[in-house]
Design a protein around this motif. Structure first.
Motif, PDB file in Angstrom:
ATOM      1  N   VAL A  15       0.864  -1.195   0.000  1.00 21.15           N
ATOM      2  CA  VAL A  15       0.000   0.000   0.000  1.00 21.15           C
ATOM      3  C   VAL A  15       0.895   1.237   0.000  1.00 21.15           C
ATOM      4  O   VAL A  15       0.695   2.183  -0.770  1.00 21.15           O
ATOM      5  N   SER A  16       1.927   1.184   0.821  1.00 25.00           N
ATOM      6  CA  SER A  16       2.834   2.314   0.936  1.00 25.00           C
ATOM      7  C   SER A  16       3.607   2.533  -0.380  1.00 25.00           C
ATOM      8  O   SER A  16       3.761   3.667  -0.849  1.00 25.00           O
ATOM      9  N   ASP A  17       4.077   1.461  -1.013  1.00 29.10           N
ATOM     10  CA  ASP A  17       4.754   1.587  -2.317  1.00 29.10           C
ATOM     11  C   ASP A  17       3.808   2.218  -3.335  1.00 29.10           C
ATOM     12  O   ASP A  17       4.207   3.099  -4.100  1.00 29.10           O
ATOM     13  N   SER A  18       2.545   1.765  -3.326  1.00 25.75           N
ATOM     14  CA  SER A  18       1.583   2.302  -4.301  1.00 25.75           C
ATOM     15  C   SER A  18       1.356   3.798  -4.083  1.00 25.75           C
ATOM     16  O   SER A  18       1.219   4.558  -5.042  1.00 25.75           O
ATOM     17  N   ARG A 106      11.960  -2.984  -5.625  1.00 28.04           N
ATOM     18  CA  ARG A 106      12.821  -1.831  -5.324  1.00 28.04           C
ATOM     19  C   ARG A 106      13.017  -0.925  -6.555  1.00 28.04           C
ATOM     20  O   ARG A 106      13.798   0.005  -6.526  1.00 28.04           O
ATOM     21  N   ALA A 107      12.283  -1.236  -7.624  1.00 27.71           N
ATOM     22  CA  ALA A 107      12.435  -0.459  -8.861  1.00 27.71           C
ATOM     23  C   ALA A 107      11.283   0.514  -9.068  1.00 27.71           C
ATOM     24  O   ALA A 107      11.204   1.182 -10.101  1.00 27.71           O
ATOM     25  N   VAL A 108      10.384   0.608  -8.053  1.00 28.92           N
ATOM     26  CA  VAL A 108       9.166   1.411  -8.248  1.00 28.92           C
ATOM     27  C   VAL A 108       9.453   2.895  -8.509  1.00 28.92           C
ATOM     28  O   VAL A 108       8.636   3.581  -9.120  1.00 28.92           O
ATOM     29  N   GLY A 109      10.620   3.359  -8.084  1.00 28.41           N
ATOM     30  CA  GLY A 109      10.987   4.762  -8.330  1.00 28.41           C
ATOM     31  C   GLY A 109      11.178   5.046  -9.815  1.00 28.41           C
ATOM     32  O   GLY A 109      11.271   6.205 -10.221  1.00 28.41           O
TER      33      GLY A 109
END
Ligand code: 5AD
Ligand code: SF4
Length: 445
Positions: A15-18, A106-109
């Motif tokens: 949820v936090s990544d989203s 870890r690639a969401v950025g």
């Protein structure tokens, strides 16, 4: 302007990544839409902790294409994020032609690069790389799951390698964020009007930043309990933390809770099994005796700290006797709630190599028996709140009754009460009058 629809499965970390993916895309000019049918890009942020969660993903992938075809439209660009993406990488392209790109945990950025590459025609684009050193952890209010509650990651990944668990593979090794950054983050959230922060991580007690920066003046037996005191000193109204790992749950955490009222009275401490033999096979690193020591320490607090847990039934080799030990444990601990899962073998984990020898019907039978016992004790625990006054954060208008407000107590109970919209975002005292299913009902006092 491209419209992005983002759907999230799984835990708070997802949820936090989203929230951060949405924040970043909005800053780059994308519009985040709540309607899948309006979207040019569909992102599914996935969970792989149990097989069922993975199956759900493939059902959703199929649906995205089918729904677009039914509307007579082109399939939106489809990106897979999260744990399944990290674990399965490029092989996902072979499993479904509908998938346009894959982005690891870890690639969401780099989500906008992925969208650009895939929409520019690049086939089979996958990024499973590491987080950038300069990764921005900020979330704007518009993209947060709640206007009053914020998730603050403090540690990523897991080094514990419990034998059933895929997380160390999907989320990598433990990496703690600098305390100074966390404290600054919480102080900023407080200024923005956030009332409650959840310090999140797979194992918050294993918090070990590289330097003492931000912890200097705060004492404590572990860096985590020092962080709790440092965050408490920001004076934000409420601080919750999850998930705790029994082996690393130092009694000083309870001392910190006793000292600071804004550290909430709730601990989520997954036990997984009541049998030492099974705990050893799970390689949990704790025994029932030392788990119960932690429980006793928590229960000895003058604050009446609520306890929740996770339990797996049907782990390889679990006998009736082992299962009985789990029932006994539940009887002793009197959890506010306990999440029960049927063991699900995850490829790549050590337990996957063990024989999954508890039959499906027996797993179901144990699941139902345990769930019933938990509910039975839950009634007792919940009824004990009746006539007590709890401090409740008014979070939203209740889904069922528009004159009721729903929120959480400091002990993480859902509490409903009659009240007007202008209470939203405030912490109010509610006298509990009734308890039903998973909710307490009361009136403002
Ligand atoms: N099978 C069943 N449950 C699992 N969990 C983690 N891995 C598995 C698995 N392979 C449960 C644990 C954990 C929770 C988040 O999910 O109970 O605490
Ligand atoms: Fe999985 Fe164990 Fe790590 Fe929790 S502590 S994430 S159960 S490996």
């Amino acid at each position: 302007m491209k419209k992005v629809y983002l759907e999230t499965f799984g835990c708070q970390m997802n949820v936090s990544d989203s929230e951060r993916v949405a924040t970043q895309l909005a800053a780059e000019g994308y519009e985040i839409t709540a309607r899948e049918s309006a979207a040019d890009v569909v992102l599914l942020n996935t969970c792989s902790v149990r097989e069922k969660a993975e199956h759900k993903l493939f059902t959703r992938v199929g649906q995205v294409g089918k729904d677009a075809a039914e509307r007579g439209e082109k399939k939106p660009l489809l990106g897979i994020l999260g744990c399944v993406a990290q674990l399965e990488g490029e092989t996902l392209f072979a499993r479904s032609q509908a998938i346009d790109f894959v982005l690891g945990t870890r690639a969401v950025g780099r989500v906008s690069q992925a969208i650009e590459k895939a929409s520019g025609g690049q086939k089979f684009y996958a990024d499973l790389g590491d987080r950038e050193e300069t990764y921005d952890w900020a979330v704007t209010g518009a993209q947060r799951h709640s206007p009053y509650v914020a998730f603050v990651p403090i540690i990523e990944g897991c080094n514990k390698f419990c034998t059933y668990c895929i997380v160390p593979f999907s989320r990598g090794r433990e990496k703690s964020l600098p305390a100074s950054e966390i404290v600054r983050h919480v102080a900023r959230l407080r200024r923005e009007g956030i009332k409650e922060v959840h310090l999140i991580g797979q194992n918050v007690n294993s918090y070990r930043p590289r330097t003492d920066d931000g912890l200097g003046e705060f004492r404590g037996a572990t860096q985590f309990s020092r962080l709790l005191r440092a965050v408490a000193a920001t004076n934000i109204e409420r601080i919750k933390f999850t998930t705790s790992f029994p082996r690393d749950f130092h009694p000083d955490i309870v001392e910190a809770l006793n000292e600071h009222e804004n550290l909430c009275n709730w601990v989520h401490l997954p036990v997984q099994s009541g049998s030492n033999r099974i705990l050893k096979l799970m390689r949990r690193g704790h025994t029932i005796e030392n788990y119960l020591e932690r429980i006793d320490k928590i229960k000895s607090s003058p604050r009446r700290i609520a306890l929740t847990t996770d339990i797996i039934v049907g782990f390889p080799g679990e006998t009736d006797e082992d299962f009985q030990a789990t029932l006994d444990l539940v009887e002793y601990c009197k959890f506010n709630s306990a999440y029960v899962f049927k063991y699900s073998p995850r490829p790549g984990t050590p337990a996957h190599e063990m024989s999954d020898d508890v039959s499906a019907p027996l797993k179901t039978e144990r699941f139902l028996r345990l769930d019933k016992l938990i509910r039975f004790h839950q009634r007792e625990v919940f009824d004990d709140y009746i006539n007590r006054t709890l401090e409740v954060l008014a979070e939203k208008i209740s889904g069922k009754h528009s004159d009721q407000i729903s929120g959480h107590s400091t002990c993480q109970m859902v509490v409903n009460f009659e009240g007007a919209r202008d209470l939203l975002g405030k912490i109010v005292k509610v006298k509990i009058l009734e308890s039903k299913a998973n909710t307490l009902y009361g009136k403002i006092c």
